[in-house]
Write an enzyme that holds these catalytic residues in place. Sequence first.
Site, PDB file in Angstrom:
ATOM      1  N   GLU A   9     -21.369  87.649 -11.834  1.00 15.42           N
ATOM      2  CA  GLU A   9     -22.186  86.887 -10.900  1.00 15.42           C
ATOM      3  C   GLU A   9     -21.566  87.028  -9.528  1.00 15.42           C
ATOM      4  O   GLU A   9     -20.442  87.473  -9.379  1.00 15.42           O
ATOM      5  CB  GLU A   9     -22.172  85.409 -11.297  1.00 15.42           C
ATOM      6  CG  GLU A   9     -22.752  85.194 -12.665  1.00 15.42           C
ATOM      7  CD  GLU A   9     -23.173  83.766 -12.844  1.00 15.42           C
ATOM      8  OE1 GLU A   9     -24.229  83.391 -12.312  1.00 15.42           O
ATOM      9  OE2 GLU A   9     -22.441  83.013 -13.492  1.00 15.42           O
TER      10      GLU A   9
ATOM     11  N   ASN B  64     -20.683  71.470 -14.483  1.00 17.08           N
ATOM     12  CA  ASN B  64     -19.412  71.339 -13.750  1.00 17.08           C
ATOM     13  C   ASN B  64     -19.479  71.812 -12.302  1.00 17.08           C
ATOM     14  O   ASN B  64     -18.675  71.402 -11.481  1.00 17.08           O
ATOM     15  CB  ASN B  64     -18.265  72.028 -14.509  1.00 17.08           C
ATOM     16  CG  ASN B  64     -18.388  73.526 -14.530  1.00 17.08           C
ATOM     17  OD1 ASN B  64     -19.486  74.072 -14.422  1.00 17.08           O
ATOM     18  ND2 ASN B  64     -17.273  74.213 -14.671  1.00 17.08           N
TER      19      ASN B  64
HETATM   20  C1  UN1 Z   1     -16.787  77.524 -12.861  1.00 15.36           C
HETATM   21  O1  UN1 Z   1     -15.892  76.768 -13.147  1.00 15.36           O
HETATM   22  O2  UN1 Z   1     -17.630  77.865 -13.709  1.00 15.36           O
HETATM   23  O3  UN1 Z   1     -13.498  79.801  -8.605  1.00 15.36           O
HETATM   24  C2  UN1 Z   1     -17.010  78.057 -11.491  1.00 15.36           C
HETATM   25  C3  UN1 Z   1     -13.754  78.600  -8.681  1.00 15.36           C
HETATM   26  C4  UN1 Z   1     -15.091  78.120  -8.183  1.00 15.36           C
HETATM   27  C5  UN1 Z   1     -16.147  78.375  -9.182  1.00 15.36           C
HETATM   28  C6  UN1 Z   1     -15.832  77.899 -10.575  1.00 15.36           C
HETATM   29  N1  UN1 Z   1     -15.387  78.797  -6.955  1.00 15.36           N
HETATM   30  O4  UN1 Z   1     -12.968  77.804  -9.146  1.00 15.36           O
END
Ligand code: UN1
Length: 499
Positions: free
Chosen positions: A469, A157
């Site tokens: 992370e 995704n």
């Molecule tokens: C994810 O859907 O695993 O905060 C990551 C967010 C993005 C990262 C999503 N910067 O929606």
Amino acid sequence: MAAQTSEITTYQNYIGGEWVDAASGETSENRDPATGELIGLFPRSGAEDVNRAVAAARKAFDGWRLTPAPKRGEILYRVGQLLAERKEEIARALTREMGKVLVEARGDVQEGVDMAFYMAGEGRRLFGSIVPSELPNKAAYGVRDPLGVVACITPWNFPVAIPSWKTMAALIAGNTVVLKPATDTPNSARLLVQVYADAGLPPGVLNLVCGTGSEVGTPLVQHPDVAGISFTGSNEVGREVNVEAARQFKRVTLELGGKNAIIVMDDADLELAVDGIVWSAFGTTGQRCTAASRLIVQKGVRAELEQRLLERATKLRLGPGLEETTDVGPLISRSQRDRVHSYMAVARDEGARILTGGEIATDGDLAQGNFYTPTLLGDVRPGMRVEQEEIFGPVLSIIEVETLAEAIAVNNNTRYGLSSSIFTNNINAAQTAMRDLTTGIVYINAGTIGAEIQLPFGGTRGTGNGHREAGLGALEFFTEWKAIYIDYSGRLQRAQIDA
Ligand code: UN1
């Protein structure tokens, strides 16, 4: 790197600084989820390829570990620059492979650029700790060591952003890496790895092995020379990864999804809330771990908010992400589309109402792709399956509550805990929410998506296993503390014993 027959391109793994076929010579198809078109063939790798990649990473480890961190950082700066230069090209390839609309694909690549610059800067910090010793003429400090060879197993995704988060943090800390991208998005990972190669990353420091979870992921997780695993994906697979890794006491970080909610209080700016809800629920076709799949709304504004959302949701235009007019792209695969659709029967059986959507979209060319109509579910009550389970599609469950305390309780009562948000103009309500929402990320007067890379990303409960992370949290995972004592007294000094 790629062999082209008449129309079909065959791509390769990247091991020890070379583009190579899978040991078996087998490949798998990679198709555009909007049109069904074949993008190319990618290696269907197995244990043999994993062994080679881990061996290459192990061989490169000492050289990389001993490269001064600021120099490692310089390579990451170049990675950031190249990613920025190639942003449009990579974003287009990403949209074609994963389906998200182009403007979001550009954001996905930008997240890689941001992380490259952030982690490059860490090359000149990587702070440890210096503390006084309890004994005279003795120094004491803590430094960060890399773990060794680490595996980064990434989802489809965010096909550039998440491989960037993981590999950049791992690499700046001095680890070498084997990257296994999702089977649905190997091309985006390949383009990222090419950027690393062009930026001058030494051979073997980062290796790419494409293939399935069972054929590549499992041997990678089990490999005795892999010291740590960073995994983003489903709850079920995350559990297996964790159990496998535990057998060898390996360090694991898991990011396993969410059931994120937006709370809207009676006093909220409804226009702003509608923007935030539509963006968070239907952006990326609901396929973000951070997507809002629940709207918890206070009684006084429930009917009006529902009405406004209905108007907006029905106007969203479905189509291929590469078309400028598209608001909502396809789901990643047929099986994912069918899985999302299966929740409609579940919703009905439990007494929820489909206010709009709830259908596989098959008008004209949409039939070729995996499109699903943006869906609003009304009359949802806490505890229903559509209120508890991650659907990972453009489906928003609307739950009415009476009070802030009830809203917070509903938000907190799921097996996940990634992101949450509240729309309110009451400072006390906002402050209470910040204190009491038990998710890893909390937004005030914004939707649930759009985390920035300089703060820790991750969540509570079933969302993960306590690690984070991005931000400095990532370095905690990818480094091992080493405590160093230097006695320059010239005599035996016994801690805890000598005065
Ligand atoms: C994810 O859907 O695993 O905060 C990551 C967010 C993005 C990262 C999503 N910067 O929606």
